[in-house]
Design an enzyme around this catalytic site. Structure first.
Site, mmCIF file in Angstrom:
data_model
loop_
_atom_site.group_PDB
_atom_site.id
_atom_site.type_symbol
_atom_site.label_atom_id
_atom_site.label_comp_id
_atom_site.label_asym_id
_atom_site.label_seq_id
_atom_site.Cartn_x
_atom_site.Cartn_y
_atom_site.Cartn_z
ATOM 1 N N GLY A 1 -1.113 0.083 -0.461
ATOM 2 C CA GLY A 1 -0.162 -0.892 0.036
ATOM 3 C C GLY A 1 -0.776 -2.260 0.670
ATOM 4 O O GLY A 1 -2.455 -2.152 0.491
ATOM 5 N N ASP A 2 -0.256 -3.279 1.321
ATOM 6 C CA ASP A 2 -0.996 -4.279 1.891
ATOM 7 C C ASP A 2 -1.723 -5.144 0.944
ATOM 8 O O ASP A 2 -2.831 -5.923 1.162
ATOM 9 C CB ASP A 2 -1.996 -3.939 2.943
ATOM 10 C CG ASP A 2 -1.257 -3.260 4.014
ATOM 11 O OD1 ASP A 2 0.107 -3.684 4.363
ATOM 12 O OD2 ASP A 2 -1.865 -2.350 4.907
ATOM 13 N N GLU A 3 -1.362 -5.058 -0.559
ATOM 14 C CA GLU A 3 -2.023 -5.698 -1.277
ATOM 15 C C GLU A 3 -1.393 -7.265 -1.405
ATOM 16 O O GLU A 3 -2.141 -8.293 -2.273
ATOM 17 C CB GLU A 3 -1.961 -5.142 -2.743
ATOM 18 C CG GLU A 3 -2.384 -3.716 -3.111
ATOM 19 C CD GLU A 3 -1.241 -2.838 -2.970
ATOM 20 O OE1 GLU A 3 -1.431 -1.657 -3.131
ATOM 21 O OE2 GLU A 3 -0.167 -3.254 -2.185
ATOM 22 N N LYS B 1 2.097 -7.829 -2.007
ATOM 23 C CA LYS B 1 3.073 -7.452 -2.845
ATOM 24 C C LYS B 1 4.367 -8.691 -2.424
ATOM 25 O O LYS B 1 5.077 -9.429 -3.258
ATOM 26 C CB LYS B 1 3.900 -6.229 -2.852
ATOM 27 C CG LYS B 1 2.949 -5.029 -3.541
ATOM 28 C CD LYS B 1 3.492 -3.839 -3.744
ATOM 29 C CE LYS B 1 4.033 -3.104 -2.265
ATOM 30 N NZ LYS B 1 2.882 -3.006 -1.497
ATOM 31 N N ARG C 1 18.707 19.860 0.394
ATOM 32 C CA ARG C 1 19.972 19.503 0.082
ATOM 33 C C ARG C 1 20.927 19.760 1.460
ATOM 34 O O ARG C 1 21.923 19.994 1.273
ATOM 35 C CB ARG C 1 20.384 20.481 -0.898
ATOM 36 C CG ARG C 1 19.913 20.179 -2.447
ATOM 37 C CD ARG C 1 20.117 20.901 -3.584
ATOM 38 N NE ARG C 1 19.979 22.555 -3.316
ATOM 39 C CZ ARG C 1 18.876 22.797 -3.470
ATOM 40 N NH1 ARG C 1 17.594 22.145 -3.750
ATOM 41 N NH2 ARG C 1 18.374 24.060 -3.301
ATOM 42 N N THR D 1 3.238 8.845 0.576
ATOM 43 C CA THR D 1 4.564 8.688 0.954
ATOM 44 C C THR D 1 5.623 9.824 0.677
ATOM 45 O O THR D 1 5.102 10.537 0.038
ATOM 46 C CB THR D 1 4.962 7.340 1.045
ATOM 47 O OG1 THR D 1 6.167 6.991 1.699
ATOM 48 C CG2 THR D 1 5.343 7.089 -0.483
ATOM 49 N N GLN E 1 5.401 0.091 -0.603
ATOM 50 C CA GLN E 1 4.028 0.824 -0.719
ATOM 51 C C GLN E 1 3.311 0.568 -1.814
ATOM 52 O O GLN E 1 3.348 -0.464 -2.364
ATOM 53 C CB GLN E 1 4.393 2.532 -0.420
ATOM 54 C CG GLN E 1 4.588 2.829 0.940
ATOM 55 C CD GLN E 1 6.152 3.265 1.313
ATOM 56 O OE1 GLN E 1 6.825 3.529 0.199
ATOM 57 N NE2 GLN E 1 6.506 3.132 2.570
ATOM 58 N N ASN F 1 9.608 2.348 6.922
ATOM 59 C CA ASN F 1 8.100 2.382 7.176
ATOM 60 C C ASN F 1 7.184 1.455 6.229
ATOM 61 O O ASN F 1 5.892 1.157 6.212
ATOM 62 C CB ASN F 1 7.594 3.809 6.554
ATOM 63 C CG ASN F 1 8.053 4.173 5.129
ATOM 64 O OD1 ASN F 1 8.986 3.796 4.718
ATOM 65 N ND2 ASN F 1 7.368 5.351 4.739
ATOM 66 N N ALA F 2 8.019 0.705 5.405
ATOM 67 C CA ALA F 2 7.462 -0.284 4.638
ATOM 68 C C ALA F 2 7.562 -1.719 5.145
ATOM 69 O O ALA F 2 8.602 -1.601 5.740
ATOM 70 C CB ALA F 2 7.844 -0.204 3.047
ATOM 71 N N GLY F 3 6.825 -2.512 4.759
ATOM 72 C CA GLY F 3 7.015 -3.953 5.062
ATOM 73 C C GLY F 3 6.473 -4.990 4.374
ATOM 74 O O GLY F 3 5.509 -4.727 3.644
ATOM 75 N N HIS F 4 7.354 -6.010 3.944
ATOM 76 C CA HIS F 4 6.788 -7.399 3.323
ATOM 77 C C HIS F 4 6.963 -8.551 4.230
ATOM 78 O O HIS F 4 8.056 -8.767 4.967
ATOM 79 C CB HIS F 4 7.753 -7.143 1.968
ATOM 80 C CG HIS F 4 7.288 -6.196 0.870
ATOM 81 N ND1 HIS F 4 8.152 -6.084 -0.202
ATOM 82 C CD2 HIS F 4 6.209 -5.475 0.929
ATOM 83 C CE1 HIS F 4 7.601 -4.991 -0.642
ATOM 84 N NE2 HIS F 4 6.606 -4.577 -0.145
ATOM 85 N N THR F 5 6.023 -9.388 3.920
ATOM 86 C CA THR F 5 6.033 -10.503 4.940
ATOM 87 C C THR F 5 6.368 -11.766 3.852
ATOM 88 O O THR F 5 5.973 -11.752 2.764
ATOM 89 C CB THR F 5 4.746 -11.072 5.381
ATOM 90 O OG1 THR F 5 4.472 -10.039 6.233
ATOM 91 C CG2 THR F 5 5.009 -12.292 6.209
#
Length: 265
Positions: free
Chosen positions: A12-14, A16, A144, A238, A223, A38-42
Site C-alpha cells: 500500500g501507499d505506492e 495508486k 455466514r 488485510t 491496499q 480502512n483503505a485510502g486514496h488521495t
C-alpha cells in the site's frame, strides 16, 4: 476487453490513487471491489483547489460524468461513508444515486465490529489494524452470520442485530452501557444506513449490463498485493483479496472482460 485494473504491488501507499486519478478520465465507470474504510486514496480534482481523501467512494467521483460503483466485495461502513460524502460535497463535487451505486451484497460494518477491533488493538493481540472493524465484519461474513447491505430493507432485524452485537461487545470490553444508550446508538446508525437506500442496487447485474452496452470500466484496487488474504505476508494481511482476480470477484465480472493490469510499485 472492457475492464482495466490498477493494483498496488507492495503493502500500500505506492501512489495508486494518483494513477487512478490520472486514468479515470478515460473510463465510463470507476469501481471499488475490495477493502473498506480502512483503505485510502488521495485524488486532486480539477478546479477545486484542494485534494480529496477517499476511502470507500471510487476515485471517479472527481469527474462529474463518471459512474462510480461500490461492489459486493467491499466492507461498507455507512457512518464513515456519510462523513466521506460530506467532505466530497463540501469541495463542490456531487454524490447522488445517479453517479454512485452501492451493491446490495456488500457486507456492513456494524457498530460492534469497531468496538471489538478497538478492544483487540488495545490488548496483547494487537495486529496494527486501523480499528475500522474490517477483520470482524470479515469474520462474520465467512461464518455466514454477516449483514449485507440489503438488510436495510428489514430495519427491525437490523436493529436487533446491532443492539445484541453492542451488548456483547461492550460486555467483553468491560464497559457498562445502558440499554437506552445502546438503543440510541443503534437508531442513529440505522438512520444513517437508510439514507443510502436510494444508492442500493444489484451492481453485478448493472456493471455487466454496462459492459454489454460497450462501456469501459476501471477497477480501483484497495491496499496491495502483499496484503492479500490468500497471497500476502500472512498474518500481516488485510481481510479481502487485493489481486486483479480478487477485484473481478468483488465486482462479479468474468475474466474474459479483463484488459490490462497496471501494477504500482
Amino acid at each position: 476487453m472492457s475492464l482495466d485494473v490498477i493494483i498496488g504491488l507492495q503493502r500500500g501507499d505506492e501512489g495508486k490513487g494518483r494513477f487512478v486519478d490520472l486514468e479515470a478520465a478515460n473510463y465510463d465507470i470507476v469501481a471499488r471491489a475490495n477493502g473498506g474504510s480502512n483503505a485510502g486514496h488521495t485524488v486532486i480534482p480539477n478546479n477545486t483547489g484542494g485534494h480529496l481523501a477517499l476511502h470507500q467512494v471510487p476515485s471517479g467521483v472527481a469527474y462529474p460524468d463518471k459512474l462510480n460503483i461500490i461492489g459486493n466485495g467491499v466492507y461498507l461502513d455507512p457512518e464513515r461513508l456519510a462523513e466521506e460524502i460530506a467532505d466530497i460535497t463540501s469541495s463542490g463535487l456531487k454524490v447522488t444515486p445517479d453517479n454512485l451505486k452501492i451493491s446490495m451484497g456488500a457486507h456492513l460494518v456494524l457498530p460492534h465490529h469497531k468496538v471489538l477491533d478497538e478492544l483487540r488493538e488495545n490488548g496483547k493481540g494487537a495486529q496494527g489494524s486501523t480499528k475500522a472493524g474490517i477483520a470482524f465484519v470479515a469474520s462474520d461474513k465467512y461464518l455466514r452470520e454477516g449483514a449485507r447491505f440489503e438488510i436495510i430493507n428489514r430495519p427491525d432485524e437490523l436493529r436487533e442485530r446491532i443492539i445484541s452485537g453492542l451488548q456483547a461487545a461492550y460486555s467483553e470490553a468491560g464497559k457498562k452501557m445502558s440499554i437506552d444508550d445502546i438503543q440510541k446508538q443503534a437508531d442513529k446508525w440505522i438512520k444513517t444506513a437508510l439514507s443510502f437506500k436510494p444508492f442500493m442496487t444489484d451492481t453485478t447485474a448493472l456493471i455487466n449490463a454496462k459492459i454489454k452496452q460497450g462501456k469501459n470500466v476501471l477497477a480501483e484496487g484497495a491496499q496491495a498485493f502483499w496484503l492479500d488474504i490468500n497471497h500476502g505476508m500472512y498474518p500481516a494481511v488485510t481481510s479481502s483479496s487485493t489481486t486483479a482476480t480478487g477485484l473481478l470477484d468483488g465486482l462479479g465480472l468474468a475474466p474474459k472482460h479483463i484488459g490490462k493490469v497496471i501494477g504500482v510499485t
